[in-house]
Design an enzyme around this catalytic site. Structure first.
Site, PDB file in Angstrom:
ATOM      1  N   GLU A  59       0.831  -1.216   0.000  1.00  9.79           N
ATOM      2  CA  GLU A  59       0.000   0.000   0.000  1.00  9.79           C
ATOM      3  C   GLU A  59       0.861   1.259   0.000  1.00  9.79           C
ATOM      4  OE1 GLU A  59      -3.217   0.302  -0.425  1.00  9.79           O
ATOM      5  OE2 GLU A  59      -3.648  -1.835  -0.376  1.00  9.79           O
ATOM      6  N   ARG A  68      -9.360   3.859  -7.507  1.00 13.94           N
ATOM      7  CA  ARG A  68      -8.765   3.924  -6.164  1.00 13.94           C
ATOM      8  C   ARG A  68      -9.861   3.999  -5.110  1.00 13.94           C
ATOM      9  NH1 ARG A  68      -4.118   1.945  -7.284  1.00 13.94           N
ATOM     10  NH2 ARG A  68      -3.375   2.808  -9.226  1.00 13.94           N
ATOM     11  N   ASN A 117       1.092   3.990  -3.013  1.00 12.20           N
ATOM     12  CA  ASN A 117       0.817   5.413  -2.791  1.00 12.20           C
ATOM     13  C   ASN A 117       1.943   6.283  -3.337  1.00 12.20           C
ATOM     14  OD1 ASN A 117      -1.675   5.107  -1.601  1.00 12.20           O
ATOM     15  ND2 ASN A 117      -1.006   5.664   0.452  1.00 12.20           N
TER      16      ASN A 117
END
Length: 141
Positions: free
Chosen positions: A46, A104, A50
């Protein structure tokens, strides 16, 4: 016991799997359970995603991962020099996304917080972002 590694790679989404595997291999020195290792890999995935998608949005940046083992704790920093985050409190809210028209979900930071013992974000517009994740190994909650 103290041990540290540093990894740098270009901000291509294909490198996310490499980052997960490298951190998992390094953390395996602490003899984590499969669940602990899966938690760490998910959180790293994650954070790297990002940095690649939101930090840069193009494959020309550098993502840096620093991983430190101290006794039975792992500390992982994922850093980019991208656009940064203007409002960290807002960005870390569940379901928040700057791109509501994309696929997203806005759950990246929430996932990181859920799978790690602690998460800290430092960022400034135009100066990049550092996500620090920590997890104690061997203390299943």
């Amino acid at each position: 016991m103290e041990n540290k590694m540093k990894l740098e790679f270009v901000s291509k989404s294909q490198n996310e799997a490499f980052a997960r595997a490298a951190v998992a291999a390094f953390v395996s020195q602490l003899d984590p359970t499969l669940e602990e290792l899966a938690d760490i890999k998910t959180a790293v995935s994650e954070a790297v995603t990002n940095a690649v998608v939101h930090g840069y949005g193009h494959p020309n940046g550098i993502v840096t991962i620093t991983c430190e083992l101290i006794h039975n704790q792992v500390k992982i920093e994922i850093a980019d020099s991208g656009q940064g985050i203007e409002d960290i409190a807002l960005a870390t809210q569940p379901l928040y996304t700057r791109s509501p028209d994309s696929e997203r979900s806005g759950m990246g930071f929430t996932v990181m917080e859920t799978f790690m013992d602690a998460m800290h974000v430092t960022s400034a517009p135009g100066q990049g972002t550092v996500v620090t994740l920590t997890k104690e190994i061997g203390t299943i909650s």
